[in-house]
Design a protein around this motif. Structure first.
Motif, PDB file in Angstrom:
ATOM      1  N   ILE A  16       0.764 -31.994 -79.594  1.00  0.00           N
ATOM      2  CA  ILE A  16      -0.544 -31.607 -79.053  1.00  0.00           C
ATOM      3  C   ILE A  16      -0.616 -30.095 -78.888  1.00  0.00           C
ATOM      4  N   ILE A  17       0.456 -29.502 -78.376  1.00  0.00           N
ATOM      5  CA  ILE A  17       0.503 -28.044 -78.244  1.00  0.00           C
ATOM      6  C   ILE A  17       0.339 -27.405 -79.614  1.00  0.00           C
ATOM      7  N   ASP A  18       1.030 -27.958 -80.611  1.00  0.00           N
ATOM      8  CA  ASP A  18       0.941 -27.425 -81.976  1.00  0.00           C
ATOM      9  C   ASP A  18      -0.472 -27.540 -82.542  1.00  0.00           C
ATOM     10  N   GLU A  19      -1.123 -28.666 -82.292  1.00  0.00           N
ATOM     11  CA  GLU A  19      -2.461 -28.874 -82.852  1.00  0.00           C
ATOM     12  C   GLU A  19      -3.515 -28.016 -82.176  1.00  0.00           C
ATOM     13  N   PHE A  20      -3.498 -27.977 -80.855  1.00  0.00           N
ATOM     14  CA  PHE A  20      -4.577 -27.321 -80.125  1.00  0.00           C
ATOM     15  C   PHE A  20      -4.256 -25.902 -79.664  1.00  0.00           C
ATOM     16  N   GLY A  21      -2.983 -25.561 -79.581  1.00  0.00           N
ATOM     17  CA  GLY A  21      -2.606 -24.246 -79.096  1.00  0.00           C
ATOM     18  C   GLY A  21      -2.687 -24.129 -77.576  1.00  0.00           C
ATOM     19  N   TRP A  22      -2.804 -25.243 -76.895  1.00  0.00           N
ATOM     20  CA  TRP A  22      -2.818 -25.219 -75.438  1.00  0.00           C
ATOM     21  C   TRP A  22      -1.420 -24.890 -74.942  1.00  0.00           C
ATOM     22  N   GLY A  23      -1.345 -24.363 -73.728  1.00  0.00           N
ATOM     23  CA  GLY A  23      -0.053 -24.049 -73.136  1.00  0.00           C
ATOM     24  C   GLY A  23       0.653 -25.297 -72.644  1.00  0.00           C
ATOM     25  N   ARG A  24       1.956 -25.168 -72.458  1.00  0.00           N
ATOM     26  CA  ARG A  24       2.759 -26.297 -71.975  1.00  0.00           C
ATOM     27  C   ARG A  24       2.255 -26.798 -70.623  1.00  0.00           C
ATOM     28  N   ALA A  25       1.923 -25.889 -69.726  1.00  0.00           N
ATOM     29  CA  ALA A  25       1.426 -26.294 -68.402  1.00  0.00           C
ATOM     30  C   ALA A  25       0.109 -27.056 -68.522  1.00  0.00           C
ATOM     31  N   GLN A  26      -0.762 -26.610 -69.424  1.00  0.00           N
ATOM     32  CA  GLN A  26      -2.036 -27.306 -69.622  1.00  0.00           C
ATOM     33  C   GLN A  26      -1.809 -28.729 -70.126  1.00  0.00           C
ATOM     34  N   VAL A  27      -0.914 -28.879 -71.076  1.00  0.00           N
ATOM     35  CA  VAL A  27      -0.680 -30.192 -71.684  1.00  0.00           C
ATOM     36  C   VAL A  27       0.048 -31.126 -70.720  1.00  0.00           C
ATOM     37  N   THR A  28       1.055 -30.630 -70.041  1.00  0.00           N
ATOM     38  CA  THR A  28       1.809 -31.510 -69.151  1.00  0.00           C
ATOM     39  C   THR A  28       1.043 -31.854 -67.872  1.00  0.00           C
ATOM     40  N   PHE A  29      -0.023 -31.134 -67.597  1.00  0.00           N
ATOM     41  CA  PHE A  29      -0.851 -31.447 -66.425  1.00  0.00           C
ATOM     42  C   PHE A  29      -1.452 -32.849 -66.534  1.00  0.00           C
ATOM     43  N   VAL A  30      -1.548 -33.378 -67.747  1.00  0.00           N
ATOM     44  CA  VAL A  30      -2.074 -34.733 -67.927  1.00  0.00           C
ATOM     45  C   VAL A  30      -1.203 -35.749 -67.182  1.00  0.00           C
ATOM     46  N   ALA A  31       0.105 -35.506 -67.097  1.00  0.00           N
ATOM     47  CA  ALA A  31       0.981 -36.414 -66.348  1.00  0.00           C
ATOM     48  C   ALA A  31       0.636 -36.383 -64.860  1.00  0.00           C
ATOM     49  N   LEU A  49      -9.601 -30.059 -73.923  1.00  0.00           N
ATOM     50  CA  LEU A  49      -8.682 -30.266 -72.817  1.00  0.00           C
ATOM     51  C   LEU A  49      -9.250 -31.237 -71.793  1.00  0.00           C
ATOM     52  N   TRP A  50     -10.549 -31.134 -71.474  1.00  0.00           N
ATOM     53  CA  TRP A  50     -11.120 -32.044 -70.483  1.00  0.00           C
ATOM     54  C   TRP A  50     -11.093 -33.488 -70.990  1.00  0.00           C
ATOM     55  N   GLN A  51     -11.259 -33.698 -72.286  1.00  0.00           N
ATOM     56  CA  GLN A  51     -11.177 -35.053 -72.843  1.00  0.00           C
ATOM     57  C   GLN A  51      -9.744 -35.584 -72.734  1.00  0.00           C
ATOM     58  N   PHE A  52      -8.791 -34.726 -73.012  1.00  0.00           N
ATOM     59  CA  PHE A  52      -7.382 -35.081 -72.891  1.00  0.00           C
ATOM     60  C   PHE A  52      -7.064 -35.494 -71.455  1.00  0.00           C
ATOM     61  N   TYR A  53      -7.555 -34.719 -70.507  1.00  0.00           N
ATOM     62  CA  TYR A  53      -7.333 -35.040 -69.094  1.00  0.00           C
ATOM     63  C   TYR A  53      -8.018 -36.345 -68.705  1.00  0.00           C
ATOM     64  N   LEU A  54      -9.211 -36.562 -69.188  1.00  0.00           N
ATOM     65  CA  LEU A  54      -9.936 -37.800 -68.876  1.00  0.00           C
ATOM     66  C   LEU A  54      -9.175 -39.020 -69.391  1.00  0.00           C
ATOM     67  N   VAL A  55      -8.673 -38.930 -70.605  1.00  0.00           N
ATOM     68  CA  VAL A  55      -7.900 -40.033 -71.168  1.00  0.00           C
ATOM     69  C   VAL A  55      -6.655 -40.294 -70.315  1.00  0.00           C
ATOM     70  N   GLY A  56      -5.968 -39.245 -69.894  1.00  0.00           N
ATOM     71  CA  GLY A  56      -4.796 -39.405 -69.039  1.00  0.00           C
ATOM     72  C   GLY A  56      -5.130 -40.038 -67.700  1.00  0.00           C
ATOM     73  N   LEU A  57      -6.243 -39.640 -67.122  1.00  0.00           N
ATOM     74  CA  LEU A  57      -6.684 -40.206 -65.853  1.00  0.00           C
ATOM     75  C   LEU A  57      -6.972 -41.698 -65.990  1.00  0.00           C
ATOM     76  N   VAL A  58      -7.686 -42.062 -67.041  1.00  0.00           N
ATOM     77  CA  VAL A  58      -8.016 -43.469 -67.272  1.00  0.00           C
ATOM     78  C   VAL A  58      -6.744 -44.274 -67.548  1.00  0.00           C
ATOM     79  N   MET A  59      -5.833 -43.696 -68.311  1.00  0.00           N
ATOM     80  CA  MET A  59      -4.568 -44.373 -68.588  1.00  0.00           C
ATOM     81  C   MET A  59      -3.818 -44.651 -67.289  1.00  0.00           C
ATOM     82  N   GLY A  60      -3.821 -43.682 -66.395  1.00  0.00           N
ATOM     83  CA  GLY A  60      -3.155 -43.861 -65.111  1.00  0.00           C
ATOM     84  C   GLY A  60      -3.773 -44.969 -64.282  1.00  0.00           C
ATOM     85  N   MET A  61      -5.089 -45.081 -64.336  1.00  0.00           N
ATOM     86  CA  MET A  61      -5.769 -46.139 -63.581  1.00  0.00           C
ATOM     87  C   MET A  61      -5.387 -47.518 -64.116  1.00  0.00           C
TER      88      MET A  61
END
Length: 172
Positions: free
Chosen positions: A33-48, A95-107
């Motif tokens: 995901i970092i490779d595809e989008f260029g987001w930082g590690r902190a941004q990507v791991t925040f989904v957890a 990024l907001w879509q990525f976070y939304l998917v993570g939130l729903v997955m957690g639920m």
């Protein structure tokens, strides 16, 4: 083996596929995901954080639902939510879509976990610790095979298709 132990097998498999795999695949997909989008590690791991935060915030709510509705219905709905979330990775573009998917997955994951714990504790008056421990072993078993299996799938199909492919087990 008593007549109740098949419930443990079903509970174990539910935990593997609705909690374990979604949890264990996340660290494997971070780098692609970092490779595809260029987001930082902190941004990507925040989904957890969001995934587990959803469990913390919505856990009480799901506990009330488990008390109010049948466990079977809760598991079916929560498993469906997990499937939808994992399929959601196919369409993530921001990024907001990525976070939304993570939130729903957690639920979905936490609702299944709560329902399984209640089911097993209701069915087992004797050997309750063994029964709950056996069912929850699904998380650890998923931790053994998900990272290497997902890594192989990513090499073949990419990260976007790998996560939805892992939902096939939930459907069975």
């Amino acid at each position: 083996m008593t007549k109740e132990w098949p419930i443990i097998v079903a509970s174990f498999l539910t935990i593997v596929f609705t909690f374990g795999i979604p949890t264990m695949v996340m660290p494997v997909i971070y780098l692609p995901i970092i490779d595809e989008f260029g987001w930082g590690r902190a941004q990507v791991t925040f989904v957890a954080t969001l995934k587990f935060g959803a469990g913390a915030v919505f856990g009480i709510f799901f506990g009330v639902l488990v008390d109010k509705f049948s466990i079977r219905k809760i598991v079916v709905v929560a498993s469906s939510v997990s499937i939808i979330a994992m399929l959601g990775f196919l369409w993530v573009q921001s990024l907001w879509q990525f976070y939304l998917v993570g939130l729903v997955m957690g639920m979905g994951s936490v609702a299944c976990m709560i329902a399984i714990k209640v089911l097993v504790s209701q069915r087992f008056m004797h050997q309750q610790g063994l029964a709950i421990g056996s069912a929850l072993l699904g998380t650890s078993v998923a931790g053994l095979f998900t990272p290497p299996f997902a890594t192989c799938l990513i090499a073949i199909y990419g990260w976007r298709m790998t996560v939805p492919l892992l939902t096939l087990c939930i459907l069975t």
